[in-house]
Scaffold this active site. Sequence first.
Site, short mmCIF file in Angstrom:
data_model
loop_
_atom_site.label_atom_id
_atom_site.label_comp_id
_atom_site.label_asym_id
_atom_site.label_seq_id
_atom_site.Cartn_x
_atom_site.Cartn_y
_atom_site.Cartn_z
N GLY A 27 0.82 -1.21 0.00
CA GLY A 27 0.00 0.00 0.00
C GLY A 27 0.85 1.25 0.00
O GLY A 27 1.93 1.31 -0.60
N GLY A 28 0.35 2.26 0.71
CA GLY A 28 1.05 3.55 0.77
C GLY A 28 2.44 3.43 1.33
O GLY A 28 3.30 4.27 1.08
N GLY A 45 20.91 13.81 -30.97
CA GLY A 45 20.48 14.33 -29.66
C GLY A 45 21.26 13.69 -28.53
O GLY A 45 21.48 14.32 -27.48
N ALA A 46 21.68 12.44 -28.73
CA ALA A 46 22.41 11.75 -27.66
C ALA A 46 23.78 12.41 -27.44
O ALA A 46 24.27 12.47 -26.31
CB ALA A 46 22.56 10.28 -27.99
C1 HXC Z 1 -2.74 -4.47 11.34
C2 HXC Z 1 -1.71 -6.25 10.33
C3 HXC Z 1 -1.63 -5.53 9.12
C4 HXC Z 1 -2.13 -4.20 9.08
C5 HXC Z 1 -0.76 -7.48 8.84
N1 HXC Z 1 -1.17 -7.45 10.11
N2 HXC Z 1 -1.04 -6.33 8.20
N3 HXC Z 1 -2.27 -5.72 11.43
N4 HXC Z 1 -2.68 -3.71 10.21
N5 HXC Z 1 -2.06 -3.46 7.97
C6 HXC Z 1 -1.06 -8.49 11.11
C7 HXC Z 1 -1.93 -9.70 10.84
O1 HXC Z 1 -3.22 -9.48 11.33
C8 HXC Z 1 -1.19 -10.77 11.62
O2 HXC Z 1 -1.48 -10.60 12.97
C9 HXC Z 1 0.26 -10.38 11.45
O3 HXC Z 1 0.26 -8.99 11.08
C10 HXC Z 1 0.97 -11.15 10.36
O4 HXC Z 1 0.18 -11.08 9.18
P1 HXC Z 1 -0.18 -12.38 8.31
O5 HXC Z 1 -1.24 -11.97 7.37
O6 HXC Z 1 -0.43 -13.53 9.22
O7 HXC Z 1 1.19 -12.65 7.58
P2 HXC Z 1 1.46 -13.03 6.07
O8 HXC Z 1 0.60 -14.19 5.67
O9 HXC Z 1 2.92 -13.18 5.94
O10 HXC Z 1 1.00 -11.77 5.20
C11 HXC Z 1 1.61 -10.56 5.38
C12 HXC Z 1 0.88 -9.48 4.55
C13 HXC Z 1 -0.66 -9.52 4.91
C14 HXC Z 1 1.08 -9.77 3.05
C15 HXC Z 1 1.52 -8.14 4.87
O11 HXC Z 1 -0.77 -9.48 6.33
C16 HXC Z 1 -1.40 -8.38 4.31
O12 HXC Z 1 -1.79 -8.44 3.14
N6 HXC Z 1 -1.63 -7.34 5.10
C17 HXC Z 1 -2.38 -6.16 4.63
C18 HXC Z 1 -1.56 -5.42 3.64
C19 HXC Z 1 -2.25 -4.17 3.09
O13 HXC Z 1 -3.18 -4.25 2.34
N7 HXC Z 1 -1.79 -3.06 3.57
C20 HXC Z 1 -2.28 -1.80 3.11
C21 HXC Z 1 -2.87 -1.07 4.24
S1 HXC Z 1 -3.38 0.48 3.57
P3 HXC Z 1 -1.49 -11.80 14.01
O14 HXC Z 1 -2.01 -11.20 15.25
O15 HXC Z 1 -2.40 -12.87 13.43
O16 HXC Z 1 -0.08 -12.27 14.11
C22 HXC Z 1 -2.02 1.44 3.59
C23 HXC Z 1 -2.31 2.84 3.14
C24 HXC Z 1 -1.25 3.78 3.58
O17 HXC Z 1 -0.96 1.07 3.90
C25 HXC Z 1 -1.46 5.05 2.83
C26 HXC Z 1 -0.39 6.02 3.01
C27 HXC Z 1 -0.50 7.11 1.98
#
Ligand code: HXC
Length: 508
Positions: free
Chosen positions: A169-170, A400-401
């Site tokens: 994501g971000g 140009g290069a």
């Molecule tokens: C809170 C999170 C989290 C998140 C993961 N966890 N991402 N907790 N917020 N964003 C937690 C899970 O719940 C889990 O907790 C632990 O971290 C490990 O994650 P798993 O999914 O079990 O691990 P894995 O299978 O290795 O997958 C990792 C991952 C997946 C690919 C990162 O967790 C995932 O897709 N997360 C979301 C990613 C995403 O979409 N992020 C974007 C957010 S929006 P437990 O307690 O079970 O151990 C964003 C916008 C920002 O970032 C904008 C800024 C401009």
Amino acid sequence: MGSDETDKHMRLREELAKQAEDSAERQHKRGKLSALERLENLLDPGSFVELDPFVEHRVSALGMDGRRRLGDGVVTGHGTVDGRTVFVYSQDFGFMGGSLGEAHAKKICHVYDLALENGAPIVGFHDSGGARIQEGVASLTGYGEIFRRNVMASGVVPQIAVIAGPTAGGASYSPALMDFTLMVRGMSTTFITGPRVIKQVTGEEVEPQVLGGADTHASITGISTLALDSEEGAFETIRKLLGYLPSNNLDDPPRHVATVPSATIEGVIPADSRKAYDVRAALEAVVDEGSFLEVQPEYATNAVVGFARFEGRSVGIVASQPAVMAGVMTIDSSDKIARFVRTCDAFGLPVVTFQDVPGYLPGVDQEHGGIIRHGAKVIYAYAEATVPKVTVILRKSYGGAYIALGSKHLGADFVYALPGAEIAVMGSEGAVEIIYRRQIAKDPESREELLKQYSEEFANPFQAARLGYIDDVIEPEEIRSRLVSALWMLGKKRVKPHPPKRHGNMPV
Ligand code: HXC
């Protein structure tokens, strides 16, 4: 201090140690080092000083009771690399997936502020699921604060990101705003929207590594400066990179011991300009022995960029690569070169350019992809750069290069050409078809003679030398000594300031 406080301190320290142990265990199961281990591997032994270890998220306000964590999932602080101060942060995937909450973000901002105030590089290990979902907008604001500091630090202190796990994501924007991004094959991924969302929205199915793994970003998007086979490789690479760079834009880069290249340039550049060769063999023969560190080696391979040293002093190298598409300029190579020249200029590294370039790649894809806009970035970057600029025309230098890649007209301090250099508006084949079209149509036999005439008249360095556009024609064996003396002489180059402006408006 009463014994209660001491006891509490001891308990907290024990808790921190336990956390670090648990994190390491979880990470090792995933085949990764823990946040703390990464920092200990990077920094000089015993030099790491942790900051804000007791910071916690505001648990009750955020409905996350029971998920307390000292340090809020990121280890931050400072230490030294080869004796020079470096600020660091390292996300701990072991706590809520390294997700970024408000306090976590504040800790990163704290080391960024210190890095800027104290003029020291910053290195960040990213291993995170992105914005911490449970903290809602508070975590988004955290990203905004970090991005602002990435931008403020840009061109002031070197910023190195290691993507050492997911960066979704971000979160992917912070490494993209930094100077160098290292990724590890099979371990790192970075994308704006992951495979699951893509499947939902477009129906496309793609593996995370294919979508945004190290190889993808090293060769297709160019986001990754270097793709490494292991995270252990990242520590050595960071130390090497920092070795070419000053701690900040007002400092000099560290001086290294001068070494003489063992390779020779003799026979490297074929006289026949249709024959390819690997320009890296020429580079190895002119820079200090073993000092060339190529960056973005898998992206836009028709150009080569990287750091090297002459007599122990750091420079940036830009070279066209005749071994790939004859070293032609493309959209991607333009982006790669422009970015690199600006990196060197920001940190005061002279730019040494080696041209062997037939021009820009013709084609609808390139034109519609915006080669004009992207190519303009190269011109912009060279014209804007005030560091010493020295160019060597190894062989072809067309159109140009010739202008864009560090010509005198864009402000090169010295331009040298080898005797076999061909400096002209275009290659002889194209040129005679245009200027002698009617004559060749009437008498096709005359084409060969016209080609010969054109080459003699235009495809050589002497017309440019007569007009003063190159400073000298030199033999290949003289390249190193000329560059050494030019760079030594330019060491105290004084620059006419640019006209006052808020900032330029580079085509992006
Ligand atoms: C809170 C999170 C989290 C998140 C993961 N966890 N991402 N907790 N917020 N964003 C937690 C899970 O719940 C889990 O907790 C632990 O971290 C490990 O994650 P798993 O999914 O079990 O691990 P894995 O299978 O290795 O997958 C990792 C991952 C997946 C690919 C990162 O967790 C995932 O897709 N997360 C979301 C990613 C995403 O979409 N992020 C974007 C957010 S929006 P437990 O307690 O079970 O151990 C964003 C916008 C920002 O970032 C904008 C800024 C401009």
